[in-house]
Motif scaffolding. Structure first.
Motif, PDB file in Angstrom:
ATOM      1  N   UNK A 200       0.826  -1.207   0.000  1.00 30.87           N
ATOM      2  CA  UNK A 200       0.000   0.000   0.000  1.00 30.87           C
ATOM      3  C   UNK A 200       0.861   1.259   0.000  1.00 30.87           C
ATOM      4  N   UNK A 201       0.407   2.235  -0.762  1.00 34.14           N
ATOM      5  CA  UNK A 201       1.096   3.523  -0.796  1.00 34.14           C
ATOM      6  C   UNK A 201       0.941   4.221   0.552  1.00 34.14           C
ATOM      7  N   UNK A 202       2.039   4.804   1.049  1.00 34.70           N
ATOM      8  CA  UNK A 202       2.039   5.522   2.320  1.00 34.70           C
ATOM      9  C   UNK A 202       2.199   7.023   2.042  1.00 34.70           C
ATOM     10  N   UNK A 203       1.564   7.884   2.860  1.00 35.89           N
ATOM     11  CA  UNK A 203       1.742   9.327   2.664  1.00 35.89           C
ATOM     12  C   UNK A 203       3.190   9.786   2.727  1.00 35.89           C
ATOM     13  N   UNK A 204       4.079   8.984   3.330  1.00 35.73           N
ATOM     14  CA  UNK A 204       5.493   9.366   3.397  1.00 35.73           C
ATOM     15  C   UNK A 204       6.153   9.307   2.031  1.00 35.73           C
ATOM     16  N   UNK A 205       5.496   8.647   1.058  1.00 41.09           N
ATOM     17  CA  UNK A 205       6.044   8.534  -0.287  1.00 41.09           C
ATOM     18  C   UNK A 205       6.486   7.140  -0.663  1.00 41.09           C
ATOM     19  N   UNK A 206       6.635   6.263   0.333  1.00 42.53           N
ATOM     20  CA  UNK A 206       7.038   4.888   0.054  1.00 42.53           C
ATOM     21  C   UNK A 206       5.830   3.964  -0.004  1.00 42.53           C
ATOM     22  N   UNK A 207       6.101   2.702  -0.304  1.00 44.02           N
ATOM     23  CA  UNK A 207       5.048   1.694  -0.337  1.00 44.02           C
ATOM     24  C   UNK A 207       5.339   0.618   0.709  1.00 44.02           C
ATOM     25  N   UNK A 208       4.274   0.045   1.230  1.00 39.57           N
ATOM     26  CA  UNK A 208       4.415  -1.105   2.113  1.00 39.57           C
ATOM     27  C   UNK A 208       4.889  -0.800   3.506  1.00 39.57           C
ATOM     28  N   UNK A 209       4.724   0.455   3.977  1.00 35.46           N
ATOM     29  CA  UNK A 209       5.154   0.800   5.328  1.00 35.46           C
ATOM     30  C   UNK A 209       4.303   0.059   6.358  1.00 35.46           C
ATOM     31  N   UNK A 210       4.925  -0.218   7.500  1.00 35.64           N
ATOM     32  CA  UNK A 210       4.272  -0.971   8.573  1.00 35.64           C
ATOM     33  C   UNK A 210       2.929  -0.355   8.963  1.00 35.64           C
ATOM     34  N   UNK A 211       2.873   0.979   9.030  1.00 36.69           N
ATOM     35  CA  UNK A 211       1.639   1.616   9.484  1.00 36.69           C
ATOM     36  C   UNK A 211       0.495   1.480   8.489  1.00 36.69           C
ATOM     37  N   UNK A 212       0.793   1.055   7.267  1.00 40.17           N
ATOM     38  CA  UNK A 212      -0.282   0.791   6.315  1.00 40.17           C
ATOM     39  C   UNK A 212      -0.967  -0.545   6.577  1.00 40.17           C
ATOM     40  N   UNK A 213      -0.446  -1.306   7.541  1.00 40.55           N
ATOM     41  CA  UNK A 213      -1.016  -2.622   7.847  1.00 40.55           C
ATOM     42  C   UNK A 213      -1.382  -2.764   9.327  1.00 40.55           C
ATOM     43  N   UNK A 214      -0.883  -1.883  10.172  1.00 39.21           N
ATOM     44  CA  UNK A 214      -1.170  -1.985  11.599  1.00 39.21           C
ATOM     45  C   UNK A 214      -1.289  -0.589  12.190  1.00 39.21           C
ATOM     46  N   UNK A 215      -2.458   0.031  12.010  1.00 41.04           N
ATOM     47  CA  UNK A 215      -2.702   1.374  12.539  1.00 41.04           C
ATOM     48  C   UNK A 215      -4.196   1.652  12.463  1.00 41.04           C
ATOM     49  N   UNK A 216      -4.585   2.787  13.014  1.00 42.24           N
ATOM     50  CA  UNK A 216      -5.979   3.181  12.919  1.00 42.24           C
ATOM     51  C   UNK A 216      -6.415   3.390  11.492  1.00 42.24           C
ATOM     52  N   UNK A 217      -5.550   3.997  10.680  1.00 47.02           N
ATOM     53  CA  UNK A 217      -5.892   4.202   9.265  1.00 47.02           C
ATOM     54  C   UNK A 217      -6.093   2.875   8.545  1.00 47.02           C
ATOM     55  N   UNK A 218      -5.227   1.917   8.825  1.00 45.35           N
ATOM     56  CA  UNK A 218      -5.342   0.607   8.176  1.00 45.35           C
ATOM     57  C   UNK A 218      -6.640  -0.080   8.581  1.00 45.35           C
ATOM     58  N   UNK A 219      -6.980   0.003   9.850  1.00 42.32           N
ATOM     59  CA  UNK A 219      -8.208  -0.612  10.353  1.00 42.32           C
ATOM     60  C   UNK A 219      -9.436  -0.022   9.673  1.00 42.32           C
ATOM     61  N   UNK A 220      -9.506   1.286   9.603  1.00 40.47           N
ATOM     62  CA  UNK A 220     -10.663   1.961   9.003  1.00 40.47           C
ATOM     63  C   UNK A 220     -10.703   1.727   7.497  1.00 40.47           C
ATOM     64  N   UNK A 221      -9.550   1.761   6.849  1.00 41.16           N
ATOM     65  CA  UNK A 221      -9.498   1.540   5.403  1.00 41.16           C
ATOM     66  C   UNK A 221     -10.083   0.179   5.043  1.00 41.16           C
ATOM     67  N   UNK A 222      -9.682  -0.861   5.765  1.00 41.15           N
ATOM     68  CA  UNK A 222     -10.171  -2.202   5.458  1.00 41.15           C
ATOM     69  C   UNK A 222     -11.681  -2.309   5.678  1.00 41.15           C
ATOM     70  N   UNK A 223     -12.163  -1.720   6.756  1.00 42.45           N
ATOM     71  CA  UNK A 223     -13.601  -1.778   7.042  1.00 42.45           C
ATOM     72  C   UNK A 223     -14.399  -1.032   5.980  1.00 42.45           C
ATOM     73  N   UNK A 224     -13.930   0.134   5.564  1.00 47.17           N
ATOM     74  CA  UNK A 224     -14.654   0.914   4.556  1.00 47.17           C
ATOM     75  C   UNK A 224     -14.629   0.224   3.191  1.00 47.17           C
ATOM     76  N   UNK A 225     -13.514  -0.427   2.876  1.00 52.04           N
ATOM     77  CA  UNK A 225     -13.449  -1.138   1.594  1.00 52.04           C
ATOM     78  C   UNK A 225     -14.454  -2.285   1.550  1.00 52.04           C
ATOM     79  N   UNK A 226     -14.569  -3.022   2.649  1.00 53.64           N
ATOM     80  CA  UNK A 226     -15.558  -4.103   2.700  1.00 53.64           C
ATOM     81  C   UNK A 226     -16.975  -3.554   2.628  1.00 53.64           C
ATOM     82  N   UNK A 227     -17.202  -2.445   3.305  1.00 51.71           N
ATOM     83  CA  UNK A 227     -18.535  -1.841   3.267  1.00 51.71           C
ATOM     84  C   UNK A 227     -18.869  -1.325   1.874  1.00 51.71           C
ATOM     85  N   UNK A 228     -17.900  -0.677   1.213  1.00 54.27           N
ATOM     86  CA  UNK A 228     -18.132  -0.137  -0.124  1.00 54.27           C
ATOM     87  C   UNK A 228     -18.364  -1.249  -1.148  1.00 54.27           C
TER      88      UNK A 228
END
Length: 392
Positions: A200-228
């Motif tokens: 996953x693209x990270x706002x820092x400019x890199x891809x695959x950062x840890x916080x893209x898989x274990x953070x509040x943003x990651x949690x909400x992103x996954x839930x919204x994608x399933x809902x959408x």
């Protein structure tokens, strides 16, 4: 008769301050037991509190964080207003700032704050000039880790790593009672370790950062994608927000997980497993005795911590043949950063008071030397006022 050679050499100003600095590095236990203000600056709120030497909050106030598009001075004005408000009712000796951003090694400038318009901002000097008390600035994860080490889940630990799970992932390292900030002050940015190359693209400019898989943003992103995607497993949460998917938040997911919603439980388990993978990597690099897990997402308690511990054990290098670090949930909650900032500010208050005392002693010594010289017709040394403001 006394001669010029009989007069002891007066230390240079820099020598005095260097001596004070070396003493400053001694234990926090000798810091003055005076009330200080801690400030926790986040992307949505500024929280300020008066904290005593035992880590107890005497009073706290808060304000909304001004919009990031506004000038840094607007945020600075908010901080000053909160401190002055508290100072009306408390004898404040110093102010500590915990900022969500990169702070330089001198703890004076915020180099970069992702949620605020701070870029190489001289925050310490600006606030110190307006508040007329010593100011300390540090990263908010560092201040939270200090609080947990002093008063919370990390008490008694000699080697501690803290992970703060919020919008992203913050982190801090404490070793032998000192925060390890690195050469440039930005150590502990664990959230930007790359754990999935090309992920996953990270706002820092890199891809695959840890916080893209274990953070509040990651949690909400996954839930919204399933809902959408109209996934049947998301039916309950979609119904709860009445079909308005942007209303899905981390606290709502945690609430539904506690109620037994299968999708929300699974999402927290996924976040926890990625958390365990990351701390196993950190254990290989840093070998701490304890990991303290804090931040807003940690409010999920065992729904998050249990899968994190399981994944940590599975991925730990040399598992079964090495001591295993303790993984504990933070105890001080959302106030940890504020409490830690206030407690660290006590060290600044000590340095401030000692430097001023030494300066007073120095000019008193000048005056004594001048009195020795005057009877013999020697030159007169000019004495500065001992009532001079500290830091002048």
């Amino acid at each position: 008769m006394s001669t010029h050679r009989d007069i002891p050499r007066v230390p240079e100003r820099g020598t005095v301050l260097r001596t004070v600095g070396s003493r400053e590095r001694r234990s926090h236990l000798s810091a003055p037991r005076v009330p200080t203000v801690g400030i926790d600056i986040g992307g949505t709120k500024v929280m300020a509190g008066v904290v005593d030497a035992d880590g107890s909050i005497l009073e706290k106030v808060r304000a909304e964080t001004p919009d990031k598009s506004k000038s840094p001075k607007v945020v600075e004005d908010t901080i000053v207003e909160l401190v002055l408000d508290l100072s009306d009712r408390h004898d404040v000796h110093a102010v500590g700032i915990g900022a969500a951003g990169w702070v330089d090694a001198d703890r004076s400038r915020v180099l970069f704050a992702p949620h605020l318009a701070w870029r190489n901002e001289p925050l310490r000097d600006s606030l110190q000039a307006r508040l007329a008390v010593p100011v300390m600035v540090d990263n908010d994860a560092n201040t939270a880790a200090w609080a947990e080490w002093r008063f919370g889940a990390g008490r008694g630990e000699e080697h501690l790593v803290m992970i703060t799970l919020g919008t992203g992932i913050g982190g801090a390292i404490l070793e032998d009672g000192r925060v390890k900030r690195g050469k440039y002050g930005v150590a502990g940015e664990f959230g930007h370790m790359q754990v999935v190359p090309g992920g996953h693209r990270c706002p820092c400019g890199n891809r695959g950062c840890w916080e893209q898989y274990s953070s509040g943003n990651a949690l909400v992103r996954e839930a919204r994608e399933l809902a959408a995607a109209d996934s049947p497993v998301a039916y309950n949460i979609v119904e709860r927000v009445k079909g308005n998917i942007p209303d899905i938040t981390g606290p709502l997911i945690t609430e539904l997980a506690r109620e037994g919603d299968a999708m929300c439980v699974e999402l927290l388990q996924d976040i926890g497993q990625w958390l365990g993978v990351g701390i196993a990597n950190l254990a290989a690099a840093l070998d701490p005795s304890c990991f303290v897990i804090g931040g807003g997402v940690s409010a999920a308690d065992d729904l998050l911590i249990v899968p994190a511990r399981d994944a940590f054990r599975r991925h730990l290098t040399g598992r079964g043949y090495r001591p295993e670090a303790r993984v504990a949930k933070a105890e001080l909650g959302p106030e940890a950063g504020m409490v830690g900032a206030a407690d660290l500010a006590r060290l600044v208050a000590r340095r401030f008071r000692r430097a001023n005392r030494r300066r007073v002693e120095r000019y008193e010594r000048y005056e004594r030397y001048a009195q020795v010289l005057r009877p013999g017709g020697g030159r007169t040394l000019r004495s500065r006022s001992t009532t001079e403001e500290p830091g002048a």
